[in-house]
Design an enzyme around this catalytic site. Structure first.
Site, short mmCIF file in Angstrom:
data_model
loop_
_atom_site.label_atom_id
_atom_site.label_comp_id
_atom_site.label_asym_id
_atom_site.label_seq_id
_atom_site.Cartn_x
_atom_site.Cartn_y
_atom_site.Cartn_z
N CYS A 107 -1.80 16.88 6.81
CA CYS A 107 -2.64 18.30 6.81
C CYS A 107 -3.38 18.55 8.13
O CYS A 107 -3.36 19.72 8.28
CB CYS A 107 -3.80 17.89 5.89
N GLY B 234 0.57 -2.65 -21.43
CA GLY B 234 1.00 -2.01 -22.60
C GLY B 234 0.57 -0.54 -22.79
O GLY B 234 0.78 0.19 -23.78
N ASP C 240 -2.54 0.69 -10.15
CA ASP C 240 -1.32 0.81 -9.32
C ASP C 240 -0.34 1.91 -9.84
O ASP C 240 -0.37 2.08 -11.13
CB ASP C 240 -0.80 -0.53 -8.92
N CYS D 159 -6.24 14.01 6.62
CA CYS D 159 -4.82 13.25 6.81
C CYS D 159 -4.33 13.91 8.08
O CYS D 159 -4.38 14.97 8.27
CB CYS D 159 -4.04 12.89 5.56
N HIS E 261 0.57 11.57 2.88
CA HIS E 261 -0.42 12.56 2.26
C HIS E 261 -0.90 11.96 1.04
O HIS E 261 -2.24 11.99 0.69
CB HIS E 261 -0.08 13.92 2.34
N CYS F 265 -8.39 18.11 3.15
CA CYS F 265 -7.86 16.81 3.28
C CYS F 265 -7.88 16.58 4.92
O CYS F 265 -7.14 17.29 5.82
CB CYS F 265 -6.47 16.51 2.90
N GLN G 82 -2.33 -7.64 -24.17
CA GLN G 82 -1.29 -6.98 -24.90
C GLN G 82 -1.64 -6.27 -26.28
O GLN G 82 -2.87 -6.15 -26.60
CB GLN G 82 0.22 -7.32 -24.77
N ASP H 53 3.66 -8.43 -9.41
CA ASP H 53 4.11 -8.27 -10.86
C ASP H 53 4.86 -9.43 -11.22
O ASP H 53 5.82 -9.87 -10.34
CB ASP H 53 4.57 -7.06 -11.25
N SER H 54 4.84 -10.05 -12.49
CA SER H 54 5.86 -11.36 -12.76
C SER H 54 7.23 -10.74 -12.83
O SER H 54 8.09 -11.48 -12.97
CB SER H 54 5.32 -11.75 -14.19
N GLY H 55 7.50 -9.57 -13.15
CA GLY H 55 8.85 -9.12 -13.54
C GLY H 55 9.04 -8.87 -14.89
O GLY H 55 10.08 -8.30 -15.44
N GLY H 56 8.15 -9.18 -15.76
CA GLY H 56 7.97 -8.66 -17.17
C GLY H 56 8.50 -7.39 -17.48
O GLY H 56 9.39 -7.01 -18.35
N PHE H 57 7.72 -6.51 -17.13
CA PHE H 57 8.06 -4.83 -17.34
C PHE H 57 9.60 -4.57 -16.78
O PHE H 57 10.23 -3.89 -17.48
CB PHE H 57 6.95 -4.16 -16.68
N ASP I 137 4.72 -11.62 -19.30
CA ASP I 137 4.58 -11.16 -20.70
C ASP I 137 5.74 -10.51 -21.12
O ASP I 137 6.58 -10.17 -20.63
CB ASP I 137 3.19 -10.15 -20.56
#
Length: 376
Positions: A313, A220, A270, A310, A339, A308, A193, A92-96, A146
Site C-alpha cells: 500500500c 467440522g 487458519d 504495508c 497485503h 494500511c 467433532q 494438520d493430520s491430513g484427515g480433512f 479425525d
C-alpha cells in the site's frame, strides 16, 4: 497439561489474549496462521512472513507425505530445515484432505485407506502413522487424525464419525506420549467433532477434555453450512472448552469470521482464503474486499487501502495491480498475498490491543460497520 498462559480478557465478550509456549518460541494470541500447505505460503518468502510478523504457520501432512515424500524431508532433518523456517509449525493430520480430495476412501476403526489425488496410488493412514509423520516433520503442534463430515449428514453418520474420531484420538494420544518419551518436543491437539448436533458436540468436547490435552481444536465447521449455523455452533462449542487450554478453530480466514471467533474466545485460526483470493485478484480493505480486475480500478491510483501501512500500500496503486492481474503477471499474486496477510495480521493485533483496553466489542462493531456501510 497446557501450553497457554492467559493474558487479558474483555468484560463484554469471551475475547481474550494469551501466550502459547512452543518449541520454536512464544506466540501471542489471538493469532492467525497463514497456510503453507506444501511447505510454503504461496507467493511469499520466509522473509516476507518474518517481515509481517508471523511466528506460527501451518503445513499439511497429507500433501507433504505424498509429495515430496518423507524420505526427502527426513533427509533434510525435518520440515523446519527443509523449508528454512526457524519459527513454529502447526501441521494438520491430513484427515480433512482425505475427506475433500481423495477420489476413493474407506474408513475403518483401524484408519483410513485412500488413493492419492496426484497419481492414484493407494495409501493407509492410521492415527499412529499420522503422529509419526508429524514427528518426522518436526511439528511444534500436531493434530490428531479425525473424520470430517459435511453439512447435512444424518445423525447416524455424525455419530459414527464422532465415535471413530474419539477412538482415534485415544490411540493418537498414546502414540504421541510414546514419542514424547523418545525426545519429541511437539504438542498434540485433539479435535472436537459432532457435526451440527449439539448433544454430539457436547459429548465430543467431554471426551476430548478428559484426555487433558495441551490444546483443543474445533473441527467440522466451515463445511458448507449457513453463516448463522456456523456462528451458533462455534459459540456453543467454544463455551464447552476449558479456559486454561488454547482453542483452535480450523478453517477461518475472513475478517468477519475472525472477529466472530475472537469474540467467542478462540485463540488460533487458519485458512487458505486470504492467499487464494489474492491470487484471484481480490484484496482486503477496511471498507470490504475489492476485485482488482474491475474496470473502475483502471485509472485508480490510490493504494489498496489508505489506512494500511504495508509495503504494498505504500508503494503501489490499484491501477498498477489491476494491470498486473490483467496481464497475468506473477507479481500481482505476490503483492496481493503480502497485503492480505499483512491486513489480517494487523487486524488480529489491533483486536488484541482492544481486548487489553477492554473495548473489543466496540472495536469489532466499528470495524464491521465501516465494512457494511461501504458495501451498502
Amino acid at each position: 497439561m497446557s501450553i497457554f498462559i492467559p493474558g487479558s480478557s474483555d468484560p463484554s465478550s469471551s475475547a481474550r489474549t494469551g501466550t502459547l509456549v512452543l518449541p520454536h518460541g512464544r506466540v501471542e494470541t489471538p493469532v492467525f496462521m497463514p497456510v503453507g500447505t506444501n511447505g510454503t505460503v504461496k507467493a511469499l518468502t520466509r522473509e516476507d512472513l518474518y517481515e509481517i510478523g508471523f511466528d506460527l504457520i501451518l503445513a499439511n501432512t497429507y500433501h507433504l507425505y505424498l509429495r515430496p515424500g518423507m524420505e526427502v524431508i527426513e533427509g533434510a532433518g525435518d520440515l523446519h530445515r527443509f523449508m528454512g523456517w526457524d519459527r513454529n509449525l502447526l501441521t494438520d493430520s491430513g484427515g480433512f484432505q482425505v475427506f475433500s480430495l481423495s477420489p476413493l476412501r474407506n474408513i475403518s476403526s483401524e484408519g483410513v485407506s485412500f488413493k492419492s489425488h496426484i497419481d492414484g496410488s493407494s495409501h493407509v493412514l492410521s492415527p499412529e502413522k499420522a503422529v509419526d509423520l508429524q514427528v518426522s516433520l518436526g511439528s511444534d503442534i500436531q493434530m490428531q487424525l479425525d473424520v470430517c463430515t459435511g453439512y447435512g449428514v444424518s445423525y447416524r453418520e455424525a455419530r459414527e464419525a464422532l465415535d471413530t474420531t474419539s477412538h482415534w484420538m485415544d490411540r493418537a494420544r498414546a502414540r504421541w506420549e510414546e514419542r514424547r518419551e523418545g525426545g519429541y518436543g511437539g504438542f498434540f491437539f485433539p479435535i472436537v467433532q459432532g457435526n451440527f448436533f449439539k448433544d454430539l458436540r457436547a459429548e465430543s468436547a467431554r471426551r476430548t477434555i478428559e484426555t487433558d490435552p495441551p490444546g483443543i481444536a474445533i473441527g467440522g465447521l466451515s463445511v458448507g453450512e449457513p453463516r448463522e449455523v456456523y456462528q451458533e455452533f462455534l459459540s456453543y462449542t467454544a463455551s464447552l472448552l476449558p479456559p486454561d487450554k488454547p482453542r483452535y478453530a480450523m478453517g477461518i480466514g475472513t475478517p468477519e469470521y475472525i472477529l466472530e471467533a475472537i469474540q467467542e474466545g478462540i485463540d488460533m485460526f487458519d485458512c487458505v482464503f486470504p492467499t487464494r483470493n489474492a491470487r484471484n485478484g481480490t484484496v482486503f480493505t477496511r471498507r470490504g474486499s475489492i476485485a482488482l480486475k474491475k474496470a473502475e480500478h483502471r485509472l485508480d491510483f490510490m493504494p489498496i487501502d489508505e489506512t494500511c501501512a504495508c509495503k504494498v500500500c505504500r508503494s503501489y496503486s490499484r491501477a498498477y495491480l489491476r494491470h498486473l492481474f490483467k496481464t497475468k503477471e506473477i507479481l500481482c499474486s505476490i503483492l496481493a498475498s503480502y497485503h492480505n496477510l499483512y491486513f489480517l495480521h494487523r487486524l488480529v493485533k489491533d483486536a488484541a490491543a482492544a481486548i487489553r483496553e477492554q473495548r473489543f466489542r466496540a472495536f469489532k462493531e466499528d470495524f464491521l460497520r465501516e465494512m457494511r456501510d461501504e458495501e451498502a
